[in-house]
Each structure stands twice: as C-alpha cells, then as structure tokens.
Design a protein around this motif. Sequence first.
Motif, short mmCIF file in Angstrom:
data_model
loop_
_atom_site.label_atom_id
_atom_site.label_comp_id
_atom_site.label_asym_id
_atom_site.label_seq_id
_atom_site.Cartn_x
_atom_site.Cartn_y
_atom_site.Cartn_z
N VAL A 68 43.96 48.46 8.55
CA VAL A 68 44.77 47.70 9.50
C VAL A 68 46.05 47.26 8.79
O VAL A 68 46.12 47.25 7.56
CB VAL A 68 44.01 46.48 10.05
N ALA A 69 47.06 46.90 9.57
CA ALA A 69 48.39 46.65 9.01
C ALA A 69 48.39 45.55 7.95
O ALA A 69 48.98 45.71 6.88
CB ALA A 69 49.36 46.31 10.14
N THR A 70 47.76 44.41 8.24
CA THR A 70 47.80 43.30 7.29
C THR A 70 47.17 43.68 5.96
O THR A 70 47.71 43.39 4.89
CB THR A 70 47.08 42.07 7.87
N ALA A 71 46.03 44.36 6.02
CA ALA A 71 45.37 44.78 4.78
C ALA A 71 46.21 45.80 4.02
O ALA A 71 46.20 45.83 2.79
CB ALA A 71 44.00 45.35 5.09
N SER A 72 46.96 46.62 4.75
CA SER A 72 47.80 47.62 4.08
C SER A 72 48.91 46.96 3.27
O SER A 72 49.40 47.54 2.30
CB SER A 72 48.42 48.57 5.12
N GLU A 73 49.31 45.75 3.66
CA GLU A 73 50.39 45.06 2.98
C GLU A 73 49.91 44.13 1.87
O GLU A 73 50.57 43.99 0.84
CB GLU A 73 51.21 44.25 3.99
N VAL A 129 38.76 59.91 8.90
CA VAL A 129 39.06 59.14 7.70
C VAL A 129 37.75 58.92 6.96
O VAL A 129 36.67 58.94 7.55
CB VAL A 129 39.74 57.78 8.02
N ASP A 130 37.84 58.70 5.64
CA ASP A 130 36.65 58.58 4.81
C ASP A 130 36.19 57.13 4.64
O ASP A 130 34.99 56.87 4.52
CB ASP A 130 36.91 59.18 3.43
N VAL A 131 37.14 56.21 4.59
CA VAL A 131 36.81 54.80 4.40
C VAL A 131 37.80 53.96 5.18
O VAL A 131 38.98 54.28 5.26
CB VAL A 131 36.82 54.43 2.89
N VAL A 132 37.30 52.90 5.81
CA VAL A 132 38.13 52.00 6.60
C VAL A 132 38.12 50.62 5.98
O VAL A 132 37.06 50.08 5.64
CB VAL A 132 37.62 51.92 8.06
N THR A 164 50.07 30.50 15.47
CA THR A 164 49.37 31.78 15.45
C THR A 164 48.27 31.75 14.42
O THR A 164 48.37 31.10 13.38
CB THR A 164 50.35 32.94 15.16
N LEU A 165 47.20 32.46 14.72
CA LEU A 165 46.08 32.63 13.79
C LEU A 165 46.38 33.87 12.95
O LEU A 165 46.67 34.94 13.50
CB LEU A 165 44.78 32.80 14.57
N VAL A 166 46.33 33.72 11.63
CA VAL A 166 46.79 34.80 10.76
C VAL A 166 45.96 34.82 9.48
O VAL A 166 45.38 33.79 9.08
CB VAL A 166 48.29 34.61 10.43
N HIS A 167 45.89 35.98 8.84
CA HIS A 167 45.20 36.09 7.56
C HIS A 167 45.89 35.21 6.52
O HIS A 167 47.11 35.28 6.35
CB HIS A 167 45.18 37.54 7.09
N GLU A 168 45.12 34.41 5.84
CA GLU A 168 45.68 33.45 4.89
C GLU A 168 46.51 34.14 3.81
O GLU A 168 47.57 33.64 3.41
CB GLU A 168 44.56 32.63 4.25
N GLU A 169 46.04 35.28 3.33
CA GLU A 169 46.77 35.99 2.29
C GLU A 169 48.18 36.37 2.72
O GLU A 169 49.10 36.43 1.90
CB GLU A 169 46.02 37.26 1.88
N ALA A 170 48.35 36.61 4.02
CA ALA A 170 49.64 37.06 4.51
C ALA A 170 50.68 35.95 4.55
O ALA A 170 51.88 36.23 4.60
CB ALA A 170 49.49 37.66 5.91
N VAL A 171 50.24 34.70 4.52
CA VAL A 171 51.19 33.59 4.64
C VAL A 171 51.09 32.60 3.49
O VAL A 171 51.73 31.55 3.54
CB VAL A 171 50.99 32.83 5.99
N ARG A 172 50.32 32.91 2.47
CA ARG A 172 50.12 31.96 1.37
C ARG A 172 51.45 31.55 0.75
O ARG A 172 51.69 30.36 0.53
CB ARG A 172 49.19 32.58 0.32
N ASP A 173 52.34 32.50 0.49
CA ASP A 173 53.62 32.15 -0.14
C ASP A 173 54.46 31.26 0.78
O ASP A 173 55.12 30.31 0.32
CB ASP A 173 54.41 33.42 -0.48
#
Length: 305
Positions: free
Chosen positions: A107-112, A150-153, A237-246
């Motif tokens: 997914v996009a967030t994990a890709s970044e 795909v082999d792994v998600v 917005t609800l968001v993955h913490e890693e994406a907004v920690r900085d």
Amino acid sequence: MKIAGSTDLPAAATWGRLQTFLAVYEAGSVRAAAETLHVTPPAVSAAIAALESALGTTLFSKAGRGIVPTDSGETFASYVRKLLGLLTEAAGAVREAGRGRLRVGTVATASEYVLPPLIASFAEEHPHVELSLSVLPRDELFSLAVDHAVDVVLAGRPPRGSGLLTRARRANRLVLVGRPGLRADPLTTTWLLTGQGSGTRDTTLSLLTRLQASPPLLTLGTSGAAVASARQGLGVTLVHEEAVRDQLDAGHLAQYSVQGTPVDRPWHLCTTAEPTAATRLFLRHVCDPELVGAAAFHTRHRPTG
C-alpha cells in the motif's frame, strides 16, 4: 462425448495468446492492446479468435467504439490471471533463492515509510534477485496475491478465507491528527478520508460507527492529501503514525484523542500457502534485526489469514 473446444484449448492457450487476451480485456480495445504489446491489430484479433475457437464461445462483444468482455470473457479472465501468475511464480520458484524473482505488493503509505529500508538492504544483500514493486490499494493487492501475480504483500491483515497467510508482523498505530489549536470537538469537525479500497478509510468509518458519530466527511483520495489538508485546518484525519511523526515532532500537526484511538493496526507481510524460495529469503531477511535494525518484522505470531 466431445465437449466443443476442450480438446484444442491446451494447444491454443499459449503464453502469448493469454497475455494478448488480458491486454484486450484491460484495454477494452484491440488497437490499444496492440499498441501495448507492440504488435499489429490483426495479430491481436487472430489470437483472440484462436482462443474463442478453442473454447467454443465468444470472449468479447462490441460496445460503441470499443469492446467489452462477455460473461464467458469475464470468467476466462479470472482463470487467465491465475494461470499467468502461477507460470511467472513457477519460473521464479525453480531458480535458486538468491537468483530468483520477487514481486512485492504494498500500500502507498508502507511504500514510503516502511518498505524502503527493507528493500534497500535486501537488494544489497542479494543483488541477483530480480525485484519488482506494485503500489496499489489494499484490496487490489490481495486480489493480485490470490491470483499469484505478486509474491508478498505488505499491508494490513489479509481477508479471512482468502487463503493468504500472515508470515510476519510489525507494530503500527493509526493516530488522529489535525492543525494545532483545534478547539472544536474532533467528533464534530470534518473527517478527511482516503479513497475507496483503503484500509485506513475502512478503519475510520468503522471507528465512527462504533462511536455513533456522524461528522462531516470529505474524501481526498491519498493519505498525503488528507494529511496536507488536515495541516491546513480543513479537518482531522486518521493516519499511520510513522507517516506524520516528523510533522508531529515539529509542531506542524497535533495529535487528538477520541475514544478508541490510537488504533493498533500492525503491518502484515502476507503470502500464499506456498511462497517461492526468493520470497522465503526476503521474509528471513526482513525479520533479522541484525540486517534491518529497528525496521525488522517479527514472527512471534502464528501465520493467519
């Protein structure tokens, strides 16, 4: 008794013809498929005709200036995806792990924020493994995995009954964020959503349902767009913490609390029941803290799916 077309199908269903069929199916046009495949339109039409003859049915029908799959075409497409996916998977599986092929879907967030250090260290450690990456919404990724495309998600938990298994997990939280200084009750301000098919969107809507809250909703498509809009004061917005920690640490965003948040949503690494050798090599690599440090996943939980 001979079933029409059944005897000829194995000979007619060559790799090239199956790829051509999928190209037409996805493009909705013989000419567009021909351009994608770098062949002539008559060659595409001939490939489709050969498959239709072997199957004893029509795969496409005209619709305006294009074509659409018939019911038989829709059914055939689901099998063709699996056939091509399995053949590609087989090609990688028979190679040595260190010289195989690894197709990662994320997914996009994990890709970044999650995948880059894992992929970088894996590529450095195993330079002869052929890597490819697909960044898509969660539901599309799981469909590709089921079809062996795909082999792994890397995403959230795989759907129950999908046949996909969680091989490793990593802790992750979803936090509610907005512009600093928000005075209104977060449950009455606008909630900014990601697009259809997003796991974060589904989690957000489920949370609001549990809280029996009906705030204004605004769909902005991507997580990045939702966060940028929240930072401008358009809502929360609800968001993955890693994406907004900085941004949280810098004071550009503030974290807000409503009942049920933060939401624990671990990252899952998922595969089919029989991962390829290169996939198993990747899983071992990303679960080794000595190789990937704090980015490591863990296998303390039994495979689920």
